[in-house]
Design an enzyme around this catalytic site. Structure first.
Site, PDB file in Angstrom:
ATOM      1  N   HIS A 156      -3.818 -13.303  29.106  1.00 48.36           N
ATOM      2  CA  HIS A 156      -3.468 -14.482  28.311  1.00 48.36           C
ATOM      3  C   HIS A 156      -4.705 -15.234  27.833  1.00 48.36           C
ATOM      4  O   HIS A 156      -4.641 -15.955  26.846  1.00 48.36           O
ATOM      5  CB  HIS A 156      -2.565 -15.417  29.109  1.00 48.36           C
ATOM      6  CG  HIS A 156      -1.143 -14.937  29.188  1.00 48.36           C
ATOM      7  ND1 HIS A 156      -0.735 -14.010  30.108  1.00 48.36           N
ATOM      8  CD2 HIS A 156      -0.058 -15.231  28.438  1.00 48.36           C
ATOM      9  CE1 HIS A 156       0.558 -13.771  29.926  1.00 48.36           C
ATOM     10  NE2 HIS A 156       0.989 -14.501  28.924  1.00 48.36           N
ATOM     11  N   GLY A 157      -5.810 -15.103  28.539  1.00 46.49           N
ATOM     12  CA  GLY A 157      -7.013 -15.791  28.094  1.00 46.49           C
ATOM     13  C   GLY A 157      -8.113 -15.710  29.126  1.00 46.49           C
ATOM     14  O   GLY A 157      -7.847 -15.557  30.319  1.00 46.49           O
TER      15      GLY A 157
END
Lengths: 77, 535
Positions: free
Chosen positions: B339-340
């Site tokens: 996701h990051g």
């Protein structure tokens, strides 16, 4: 056709007395067979037949019929 | 280009549908894949022209590697397969994580480093994961795609290119290869349009309204403003609803577009907040990602660890447990990182890994004591506990950095005091004098500045909370209403409230979709990005 031997291993691992298992039965249709138990059952089958699966074979299994076929092909070689 | 932008709604989508119609009437069906591929590139070009070559390089190299895997045997086949995995992981790492990791690495080594001026290409996490899955599938013996155009369209279709769902080749190959659901069949068009309308309404009206209340609270937390207990709780719960409406709305739109252009895309949501445990939550939330994680990370890691443990002659029950927890935590760690590249996402992933592990411990504890609690009350309680646990993890997901998350958690735990603001007291009726007299809620209070904009009165916020909760827990979901693959199981339908049953081509549903679209278009004053666009 699912052999009695394979059925017995699966049911014993899931602590089930009886469950009707067919070729097209999916793993998640059998009570208790989820991602939690999946690998334990695969390993129990390997132990019972004294065979060893490869990772792609484990990932490819779609139903019990395919598991039976895979076991059969391993035993015959 | 966003699905909720005027350009997409009034220009791009009608133009694509019109061209499909023309090609269909001229009986030139063979041109459809080319048409859809060009449309996808135009769609992607609008977000940033630089992203197009990055996508095309990824597609071309992956296509060549996939052919090499298919056309070679034994050792060479393995080499090509691992080369494909390595290529995709490196590609993702370079474009998405290099700046962040480079910064940390160089600062550790005491070297100054200026980040490269390139933002992560839109959808790179999605199209890389789609291609990794494809490589594993063909390596395991599944069908491959020989035609480079079909392959390129499979990866880059505009319906799911930017934010999923994470489709698998086997799921859409039939519809990709011209065996379409029916080119512009009136029923699929109507059904797709209604599904799109529902998604647009979820995003442009509900998620947008919720974000207006959530954003000020998280912005204030980022500035280390001491937040009021009740405001923080409201914002955190509303964010849970916001992210659901935002992302499931996006997925509904993607599926709706898929139906309109004749491609069957898998469902991505199934009322996740009705889950009564965290494992069940992951069966219902971002279903295509959780299946990806389960099949391509969790299962292989679990199998490898179990085999390794058994090889060491350790007790099989210990091995099985250790492998399960190891596989769960590492898979969810990767899920967070996907996701990051920040500590907040990593901790979000790991916290889900911990929750899943707690769930297993609890299940084993219940089995050992032969506890089989199955009352209505326990089910509702389990749903509430699951919802609140997930809500707490969303704080990490939403916060820009750890300091913001800490500030939110501090306020949630009451360390800023339990002060009840006057605006909330005003709607508490008979409880009001009681609370005021007790003085309990004023004790130790350090936060008295309201962060929520004054134009939102408490009644409005409570109505928004109620409507969101009502839709999430009481109405049938879009999967129930629009079951696309013809296997509608109406037994699942939780009551046909207000006559909302299965979708049919009827006046009722055309009115519903018209109202939803018009409201969404009128309401969309500011076009906001989808939360999942940054992945």
């Amino acid at each position: 056709m699912i052999s009695e031997r394979l059925k017995k291993v699966i049911l014993a691992k899931l602590k089930l007395d009886e469950f009707d298992i067919h070729d097209v039965t999916l793993a998640n249709e059998i009570p208790g067979w989820d991602s939690l138990n999946h690998i334990s059952i695969i390993i129990a089958v390997e132990k019972e037949y004294n065979i060893r699966f490869k990772m792609p074979e484990v990932l490819k299994l779609k139903n019990i019929g395919e598991l039976q076929k895979l076991v059969d092909s391993k035993i015959s070689t | 280009m966003l699905f909720n932008s005027a350009n997409f709604l009034f220009l791009f989508l009608p133009a694509v549908l019109l061209l499909l119609y023309v090609v269909g009437t001229l009986k030139k069906q063979a041109l459809i894949p080319l048409l859809l591929f060009i449309a996808s590139m135009v769609f992607y070009y609008q977000s940033n022209p630089l992203f197009v070559p990055i996508l095309l390089v990824s597609i071309s190299i992956n296509y060549l590697l996939s052919r090499a895997i298919i056309n070679s045997f034994l050792c060479r086949r393995n080499i090509w397969f691992y080369a494909a995995l390595l290529f995709n992981i490196t590609y993702l790492a370079v474009f998405k994580y290099l700046n962040i990791f480079g910064l940390h690495l160089f600062s550790l080594l005491g070297i100054s480093w200026s980040p490269v001026a390139i933002s992560a290409p839109l959808g790179i996490s999605f199209y890389t994961f789609i291609q990794i899955a494809y490589m594993i599938d063909i390596y395991s013996g599944d069908d491959d795609e020989k035609n480079p155009l079909f392959y390129a369209l499979f990866v880059s279709n505009f319906a799911y290119l930017t934010a999923g769902p994470l489709v698998r080749y086997c799921q859409i190959k039939e519809t990709l290869k011209g065996k379409l659901l029916g080119i512009l069949s009136s029923e699929n068009l109507a059904k797709g349009l209604t599904l799109f309308a529902v998604g647009l309404f979820k995003k442009a009206v509900i998620a947008q309204s919720l974000s207006e209340i959530v954003n000020p609270v998280f912005s204030a937390a980022a500035l280390q403003v001491k937040l009021i207990y009740w405001e923080t709780w409201i914002a955190v719960i509303l964010y849970s609803f916001q992210i659901y409406f935002d992302f499931s709305g996006y997925s509904d739109m993607a599926l709706g577009i898929g139906l309109m252009i004749g491609i069957s895309i898998p469902w991505n949501f199934d009322s996740p907040y009705r889950a009564d445990n965290i494992v069940d939550f992951w069966r219902r939330w971002h279903i295509t990602l959780s299946n990806w994680i389960k099949d391509y990370l969790f299962t292989p890691v679990n199998y490898t660890l179990t085999r390794f443990g058994l090889g060491l002659n350790i007790n099989s029950s210990i091995v099985s447990n250790a492998a399960y927890y190891g596989a769960t935590l590492s898979s969810m760690f990767i899920c967070g990182l996907w996701h990051g590249a920040s500590m907040t996402f990593v901790l979000w992933g790991v916290s889900h890994g911990v929750l899943i592990s707690i769930n297993r411990l609890w299940t084993e504890f219940k089995n050992r004591l032969k506890l089989h609690i199955k009352s209505r009350f326990s089910c509702v309680l389990a749903q509430i506990v699951t919802f609140l646990s997930v809500t707490m993890t969303w704080v990490l997901f939403r916060s820009d950095n750890m300091a913001t998350a800490k500030s939110i958690f501090a306020s949630l735990s009451g360390s800023n005091g339990l002060y009840v603001p006057g605006r909330l007291l005003a709607v508490l009726g008979p409880l009001r004098p009681l609370l005021q007299k007790s003085g309990f809620f004023d004790a130790g209070n350090t936060a008295k500045n309201n962060v929520l904009p004054t134009q939102f009165d408490t009644g409005y916020i409570l109505i928004l909370l109620f409507i969101s909760a009502f839709i999430v827990w009481a109405l049938p979901n879009t999967k129930d209403i629009f079951e696309i693959n013809g296997s509608s199981q109406n037994a699942r339908m939780p009551g046909k409230i207000f006559g909302i049953g299965e979708w049919t081509p009827s006046i009722k549903w055309s009115c519903i979709s018209a109202v939803l679209i018009v409201t969404a278009v009128l309401y969309a004053g500011t076009i906001s990005e989808f939360i999942y666009f940054k992945f």
